[in-house]
Enzyme design. Structure first.
Site, PDB file in Angstrom:
ATOM      1  N   GLU A  76       0.818  -1.224   0.000  1.00  0.00           N
ATOM      2  CA  GLU A  76       0.000   0.000   0.000  1.00  0.00           C
ATOM      3  C   GLU A  76       0.850   1.273   0.000  1.00  0.00           C
ATOM      4  OE1 GLU A  76      -2.843  -0.469  -0.789  1.00  0.00           O
ATOM      5  OE2 GLU A  76      -3.927  -1.961   0.380  1.00  0.00           O
ATOM      6  N   HIS A  95      -2.873   2.039   8.776  1.00  0.00           N
ATOM      7  CA  HIS A  95      -3.916   1.319   8.039  1.00  0.00           C
ATOM      8  C   HIS A  95      -4.176   0.009   8.767  1.00  0.00           C
ATOM      9  CE1 HIS A  95      -6.138  -0.876   5.103  1.00  0.00           C
ATOM     10  NE2 HIS A  95      -5.143  -1.661   4.748  1.00  0.00           N
ATOM     11  N   HIS A  97      -7.108  -3.459   9.396  1.00  0.00           N
ATOM     12  CA  HIS A  97      -8.326  -4.203   9.078  1.00  0.00           C
ATOM     13  C   HIS A  97      -9.053  -4.477  10.398  1.00  0.00           C
ATOM     14  CE1 HIS A  97      -6.293  -6.000   5.196  1.00  0.00           C
ATOM     15  NE2 HIS A  97      -6.260  -4.677   5.236  1.00  0.00           N
ATOM     16  N   TYR A 116     -19.854  12.164  19.740  1.00  0.00           N
ATOM     17  CA  TYR A 116     -19.124  13.411  19.500  1.00  0.00           C
ATOM     18  C   TYR A 116     -17.641  13.205  19.197  1.00  0.00           C
ATOM     19  CZ  TYR A 116     -16.844  13.421  24.078  1.00  0.00           C
ATOM     20  OH  TYR A 116     -16.050  13.106  25.142  1.00  0.00           O
ATOM     21  N   HIS A 158     -12.645  -3.410   2.884  1.00  0.00           N
ATOM     22  CA  HIS A 158     -11.208  -3.538   3.116  1.00  0.00           C
ATOM     23  C   HIS A 158     -10.812  -3.193   4.564  1.00  0.00           C
ATOM     24  CE1 HIS A 158      -6.952  -2.464   1.380  1.00  0.00           C
ATOM     25  NE2 HIS A 158      -6.878  -2.907   2.621  1.00  0.00           N
ATOM     26  N   TYR A 211      -6.355  17.958  22.040  1.00  0.00           N
ATOM     27  CA  TYR A 211      -6.933  16.957  22.946  1.00  0.00           C
ATOM     28  C   TYR A 211      -6.297  15.595  22.704  1.00  0.00           C
ATOM     29  CZ  TYR A 211     -10.194  14.041  25.457  1.00  0.00           C
ATOM     30  OH  TYR A 211     -10.731  13.131  26.339  1.00  0.00           O
TER      31      TYR A 211
HETATM   32  P1  13P Z   1       1.093  -5.381   3.190  1.00  0.00           P
HETATM   33  O1  13P Z   1       1.522  -6.620   3.957  1.00  0.00           O
HETATM   34  O2  13P Z   1       1.669  -5.354   1.808  1.00  0.00           O
HETATM   35  O3  13P Z   1       1.350  -4.125   3.980  1.00  0.00           O
HETATM   36  O4  13P Z   1      -0.466  -5.478   2.946  1.00  0.00           O
HETATM   37  C1  13P Z   1      -1.365  -5.633   4.007  1.00  0.00           C
HETATM   38  C2  13P Z   1      -2.626  -4.917   3.749  1.00  0.00           C
HETATM   39  O5  13P Z   1      -3.337  -4.663   4.691  1.00  0.00           O
HETATM   40  C3  13P Z   1      -3.002  -4.511   2.390  1.00  0.00           C
HETATM   41  O6  13P Z   1      -4.078  -3.636   2.422  1.00  0.00           O
END
Ligand code: 13P
Length: 215
Positions: A76, A95, A97, A116, A158, A211
């Site tokens: 990514e 990022h 999941h 809020y 995703h 904050y």
């Molecule tokens: P990577 O292991 O390449 O960082 O990918 C994991 C991921 O969450 C792709 O969206």
């Protein structure tokens, strides 16, 4: 801050994401802006095998995805690079999941201002992007457009992204986003949550500048 300290903080942040259930296995990735470059987690590397020297370094101005480091960068890297290009205020990107945020992204629904704390994201609504395959320039374009000036966005089918001035602050927001999505989903099971108005949220946004975990 010295680069080896940043690398160590990145490893600690990855381990925290696994420990707290924000991520598991090899899912998710994070990066930190360092001058004109970014340090980013390597691709497909389980967090329990990660070491600070494995973080890849990439020039933010580079078009070709060139990197230095022992392992290839996260798949990514494009959206990490493109967010830094679009947002000079962003110093770190997380990022994940995370289960609840990802579940909402599977419904392709935004998170409204049912709580809020959404004001910590400089918006009254966390938008969910359309779907694009992971690692693509298409996904990156969607992410940059839909993130806008907000500090968080859902990625269709995703997961989620949270940004911050520092890694600490981006990670704080990632936890907050997962928490308010969870609370929203719990409330939805019992009835229809009351949504705070845009004006009510906008009045709170300046208070969040200083904050929580400070920059
Ligand atoms: P990577 O292991 O390449 O960082 O990918 C994991 C991921 O969450 C792709 O969206």
């Amino acid at each position: 801050m010295q680069v080896h300290v940043i690398r160590g903080e990145m490893l600690a942040a990855c381990q925290e994401m696994n420990r707290t259930g924000l991520n598991q296995g090899t899912s998710g990735n994070l990066s930190v802006r360092v001058d004109g470059s970014m340090l980013i987690t390597p691709t497909a590397t389980p967090y329990d095998q990660l070491t600070p020297d494995m973080m890849a370094s990439m020039r933010i101005g580079d078009e070709k995805g060139r990197f230095t480091g022992p392992r290839a960068p996260s798949s990514e890297w494009r959206f990490h690079r493109d967010i830094y290009r679009a947002r000079s205020d962003v110093g770190a990107i997380v990022h994940a999941h995370a289960p609840y945020a990802t579940a909402l992204s599977m419904l392709r629904k935004p998170l409204p201002a049912a709580h809020y704390m959404i004001a910590a994201f400089n918006t009254h609504e966390i938008i969910c992007t359309d779907y694009a395959p992971y690692g693509t320039a298409d996904l990156s374009a969607l992410v940059v457009a839909r993130l806008g000036e907000a500090h968080g966005v859902l990625l269709g089918s995703h997961g989620m992204i949270a940004v911050g001035e520092t890694l600490e602050r981006a990670l704080w927001r990632a936890h907050e986003l997962e928490t308010i999505v969870r609370q929203y989903m719990l409330a939805c099971q019992m009835g229809e949550p009351v949504i705070l108005s845009k004006e009510e949220i906008e009045a709170l946004i300046p208070r969040f500048a200083a904050y929580g975990v400070t920059a």
